[in-house]
Scaffold this motif. Structure first.
Motif, PDB file in Angstrom:
ATOM      1  N   LYS A  86      60.929  28.054  40.785  1.00 56.20           N
ATOM      2  CA  LYS A  86      60.868  28.791  39.515  1.00 56.20           C
ATOM      3  C   LYS A  86      62.007  29.808  39.422  1.00 56.20           C
ATOM      4  CE  LYS A  86      55.839  28.488  38.915  1.00 56.20           C
ATOM      5  NZ  LYS A  86      54.553  29.242  38.905  1.00 56.20           N
ATOM      6  N   VAL A  87      62.256  30.515  40.509  1.00 58.06           N
ATOM      7  CA  VAL A  87      63.319  31.524  40.520  1.00 58.06           C
ATOM      8  C   VAL A  87      64.676  30.856  40.324  1.00 58.06           C
ATOM      9  CG1 VAL A  87      64.511  33.254  41.913  1.00 58.06           C
ATOM     10  CG2 VAL A  87      62.010  33.131  41.951  1.00 58.06           C
ATOM     11  N   LYS A  88      64.887  29.744  41.004  1.00 58.03           N
ATOM     12  CA  LYS A  88      66.163  29.046  40.880  1.00 58.03           C
ATOM     13  C   LYS A  88      66.363  28.534  39.455  1.00 58.03           C
ATOM     14  CE  LYS A  88      68.939  25.336  42.910  1.00 58.03           C
ATOM     15  NZ  LYS A  88      68.984  24.266  43.945  1.00 58.03           N
ATOM     16  N   ALA A  89      65.303  27.993  38.864  1.00 57.04           N
ATOM     17  CA  ALA A  89      65.393  27.501  37.486  1.00 57.04           C
ATOM     18  C   ALA A  89      65.674  28.650  36.520  1.00 57.04           C
ATOM     19  CB  ALA A  89      64.100  26.789  37.100  1.00 57.04           C
ATOM     20  N   PHE A  90      65.031  29.775  36.773  1.00 59.01           N
ATOM     21  CA  PHE A  90      65.260  30.953  35.932  1.00 59.01           C
ATOM     22  C   PHE A  90      66.701  31.417  36.036  1.00 59.01           C
ATOM     23  CE2 PHE A  90      65.490  35.617  35.599  1.00 59.01           C
ATOM     24  CZ  PHE A  90      65.106  35.771  34.269  1.00 59.01           C
ATOM     25  N   GLN A  91      67.275  31.404  37.219  1.00 63.57           N
ATOM     26  CA  GLN A  91      68.663  31.826  37.407  1.00 63.57           C
ATOM     27  C   GLN A  91      69.612  30.959  36.583  1.00 63.57           C
ATOM     28  OE1 GLN A  91      68.837  31.472  41.683  1.00 63.57           O
ATOM     29  NE2 GLN A  91      68.467  33.652  42.022  1.00 63.57           N
ATOM     30  N   GLU A  92      69.377  29.650  36.586  1.00 65.48           N
ATOM     31  CA  GLU A  92      70.221  28.752  35.805  1.00 65.48           C
ATOM     32  C   GLU A  92      70.049  29.017  34.310  1.00 65.48           C
ATOM     33  OE1 GLU A  92      72.548  26.675  36.850  1.00 65.48           O
ATOM     34  OE2 GLU A  92      72.168  27.431  38.876  1.00 65.48           O
ATOM     35  N   VAL A 110      55.491  37.137  43.744  1.00 67.81           N
ATOM     36  CA  VAL A 110      54.846  37.399  45.034  1.00 67.81           C
ATOM     37  C   VAL A 110      53.638  38.312  44.861  1.00 67.81           C
ATOM     38  CG1 VAL A 110      55.135  38.542  47.267  1.00 67.81           C
ATOM     39  CG2 VAL A 110      56.917  37.022  46.409  1.00 67.81           C
ATOM     40  N   GLN A 111      53.755  39.297  43.997  1.00 70.75           N
ATOM     41  CA  GLN A 111      52.673  40.265  43.783  1.00 70.75           C
ATOM     42  C   GLN A 111      51.605  39.760  42.822  1.00 70.75           C
ATOM     43  OE1 GLN A 111      54.537  43.963  42.585  1.00 70.75           O
ATOM     44  NE2 GLN A 111      56.091  43.797  44.204  1.00 70.75           N
ATOM     45  N   GLY A 112      51.802  38.576  42.259  1.00 71.25           N
ATOM     46  CA  GLY A 112      50.806  37.994  41.373  1.00 71.25           C
ATOM     47  C   GLY A 112      50.695  38.690  40.032  1.00 71.25           C
ATOM     48  N   MET A 147      67.576  40.836  38.173  1.00 65.53           N
ATOM     49  CA  MET A 147      66.488  40.165  37.465  1.00 65.53           C
ATOM     50  C   MET A 147      65.858  39.082  38.327  1.00 65.53           C
ATOM     51  SD  MET A 147      68.071  39.988  33.589  1.00 65.53           S
ATOM     52  CE  MET A 147      66.609  39.271  32.829  1.00 65.53           C
ATOM     53  N   SER A 148      66.653  38.398  39.104  1.00 64.32           N
ATOM     54  CA  SER A 148      66.105  37.373  40.002  1.00 64.32           C
ATOM     55  C   SER A 148      65.199  38.006  41.054  1.00 64.32           C
ATOM     56  CB  SER A 148      67.245  36.608  40.688  1.00 64.32           C
ATOM     57  OG  SER A 148      68.002  35.882  39.741  1.00 64.32           O
ATOM     58  N   ARG A 149      65.630  39.148  41.591  1.00 66.26           N
ATOM     59  CA  ARG A 149      64.814  39.851  42.575  1.00 66.26           C
ATOM     60  C   ARG A 149      63.528  40.365  41.939  1.00 66.26           C
ATOM     61  NH1 ARG A 149      69.819  43.423  45.012  1.00 66.26           N
ATOM     62  NH2 ARG A 149      70.796  41.758  46.245  1.00 66.26           N
ATOM     63  N   THR A 150      63.644  40.856  40.714  1.00 63.54           N
ATOM     64  CA  THR A 150      62.466  41.359  40.002  1.00 63.54           C
ATOM     65  C   THR A 150      61.458  40.243  39.765  1.00 63.54           C
ATOM     66  OG1 THR A 150      63.746  43.090  38.890  1.00 63.54           O
ATOM     67  CG2 THR A 150      61.677  42.425  37.849  1.00 63.54           C
ATOM     68  N   LEU A 151      61.957  39.083  39.380  1.00 66.32           N
ATOM     69  CA  LEU A 151      61.075  37.940  39.163  1.00 66.32           C
ATOM     70  C   LEU A 151      60.401  37.532  40.465  1.00 66.32           C
ATOM     71  CD1 LEU A 151      59.883  35.628  37.509  1.00 66.32           C
ATOM     72  CD2 LEU A 151      62.007  34.344  37.918  1.00 66.32           C
ATOM     73  N   ARG A 207      53.168  39.339  30.949  1.00 58.41           N
ATOM     74  CA  ARG A 207      53.651  40.503  30.203  1.00 58.41           C
ATOM     75  C   ARG A 207      54.253  41.548  31.136  1.00 58.41           C
ATOM     76  NH1 ARG A 207      52.682  40.449  24.967  1.00 58.41           N
ATOM     77  NH2 ARG A 207      51.113  39.005  24.133  1.00 58.41           N
ATOM     78  N   GLU A 208      53.648  41.727  32.299  1.00 59.21           N
ATOM     79  CA  GLU A 208      54.166  42.721  33.241  1.00 59.21           C
ATOM     80  C   GLU A 208      55.521  42.276  33.790  1.00 59.21           C
ATOM     81  OE1 GLU A 208      52.638  45.407  37.054  1.00 59.21           O
ATOM     82  OE2 GLU A 208      51.440  43.688  36.349  1.00 59.21           O
ATOM     83  N   ILE A 209      55.621  40.996  34.154  1.00 61.29           N
ATOM     84  CA  ILE A 209      56.899  40.489  34.659  1.00 61.29           C
ATOM     85  C   ILE A 209      57.959  40.546  33.560  1.00 61.29           C
ATOM     86  CG2 ILE A 209      58.105  38.384  35.371  1.00 61.29           C
ATOM     87  CD1 ILE A 209      55.738  37.650  37.068  1.00 61.29           C
ATOM     88  N   ALA A 210      57.571  40.151  32.345  1.00 59.94           N
ATOM     89  CA  ALA A 210      58.523  40.199  31.232  1.00 59.94           C
ATOM     90  C   ALA A 210      59.019  41.621  31.000  1.00 59.94           C
ATOM     91  CB  ALA A 210      57.878  39.656  29.960  1.00 59.94           C
ATOM     92  N   GLY A 211      58.100  42.586  31.085  1.00 61.11           N
ATOM     93  CA  GLY A 211      58.488  43.989  30.897  1.00 61.11           C
ATOM     94  C   GLY A 211      59.478  44.444  31.951  1.00 61.11           C
ATOM     95  N   ASP A 212      59.237  44.053  33.193  1.00 63.09           N
ATOM     96  CA  ASP A 212      60.162  44.420  34.283  1.00 63.09           C
ATOM     97  C   ASP A 212      61.540  43.791  34.074  1.00 63.09           C
ATOM     98  OD1 ASP A 212      58.123  45.840  35.467  1.00 63.09           O
ATOM     99  OD2 ASP A 212      57.574  44.230  36.868  1.00 63.09           O
ATOM    100  N   LEU A 213      61.549  42.540  33.645  1.00 61.94           N
ATOM    101  CA  LEU A 213      62.825  41.857  33.403  1.00 61.94           C
ATOM    102  C   LEU A 213      63.571  42.487  32.219  1.00 61.94           C
ATOM    103  CD1 LEU A 213      61.707  38.131  33.863  1.00 61.94           C
ATOM    104  CD2 LEU A 213      63.107  39.484  35.438  1.00 61.94           C
ATOM    105  N   GLU A 214      62.820  42.844  31.193  1.00 64.80           N
ATOM    106  CA  GLU A 214      63.433  43.471  30.019  1.00 64.80           C
ATOM    107  C   GLU A 214      64.020  44.839  30.364  1.00 64.80           C
ATOM    108  OE1 GLU A 214      60.529  43.406  26.823  1.00 64.80           O
ATOM    109  OE2 GLU A 214      60.004  41.343  27.378  1.00 64.80           O
TER     110      GLU A 214
END
Length: 230
Positions: free
Chosen positions: A48-54, A161-163, A152-156, A167-174
């Motif tokens: 998922k992280v690799k796909a997001f990076q691309e 990992v933290q489950g 952003m990759s590290r944040t994702l 919305r929380e992940i999106a907020g962190d990425l934003e």
């Protein structure tokens, strides 16, 4: 720049929350996925992280560092340089009027402002300086987006990992996009000011000005006191 990064921010929110590309929503709730939207819900977290990076690399180029965006940087750097040239012309014109009857008359350009601007900007050295400034500015912007993408990759990764929920992940990425936007704005301001200053110096050189001074106004309780400082 604000518009560019704002669009990227919306792209991230749509991907993570609206389209639920990572499959983070409760499966009991229906998820309306946009047609052709990326979906990595059944992939492993590293995948998922690799796909997001691309995906992010594509979106950054589409929104911030593409050819049309690079053209905007070139245009604004050139505009800053030309304004600097015009500023020097105006300053020297005022000085020439003051010294017109004295022995310190400058070897001033005998022509209109428009003529000087056209002449000054056609000089190879001026063209080269603008290209150099614009190129350096864009390189700095790409460094910002590269650093932003890494964070952003590290944040994702941390969010998965933290489950955390979508919305929380999106907020962190934003938040990371917002930080990147702020850094890009700082670069833009710095480079436009630098282009303006280079334009001033180039014009002064072409106008035959060998020394530059500043006028300082001392703030006192009495009337203003002016002093020329070299």
């Amino acid at each position: 720049l604000r518009k560019m990064f704002a669009r990227l921010r919306l792209d991230v929110h749509k991907l993570v929350v609206d389209d639920d590309a990572f499959g983070l929503k409760d499966l009991k709730h229906t998820v309306n996925i946009t047609a052709n939207a990326p979906s990595w819900r059944f992939a492993s977290d590293p995948e998922k992280v690799k796909a997001f990076q691309e995906w992010l690399k594509t979106q950054v180029k589409r929104r911030v560092t593409g050819l049309s965006e690079q053209g905007l940087w070139n245009r604004y750097v050139e505009a800053g340089f030309k304004k600097g040239v015009a500023r020097s012309f105006d300053d020297v014109t005022r000085s020439e009027k003051v010294l017109a009857e004295g022995a310190q008359k400058l070897d001033f350009y005998e022509g209109t402002k428009d003529q000087f601007l056209r002449s000054a900007f056609r000089q190879p050295v001026a063209v080269d300086k603008v290209k150099l400034l614009a190129g350096r500015s864009f390189d700095d912007l790409e460094n910002v987006t590269d650093d932003m993408s890494t964070r952003m990759s590290r944040t994702l990764t941390d969010g998965l990992v933290q489950g955390k929920g979508p919305r929380e992940i999106a907020g962190d990425l934003e938040d990371e996009v917002d930080l990147g936007s702020a850094r890009a704005e700082t670069i833009a301001r710095t480079e436009i000011v630098r282009a303006h200053a280079e334009g001033q110096l180039e014009a002064l050189d072409q106008l035959g000005v060998e020394e530059v001074g500043v006028a300082v106004e001392w703030s006192t309780a009495g009337p203003p006191y002016w002093s020329d400082v070299e």
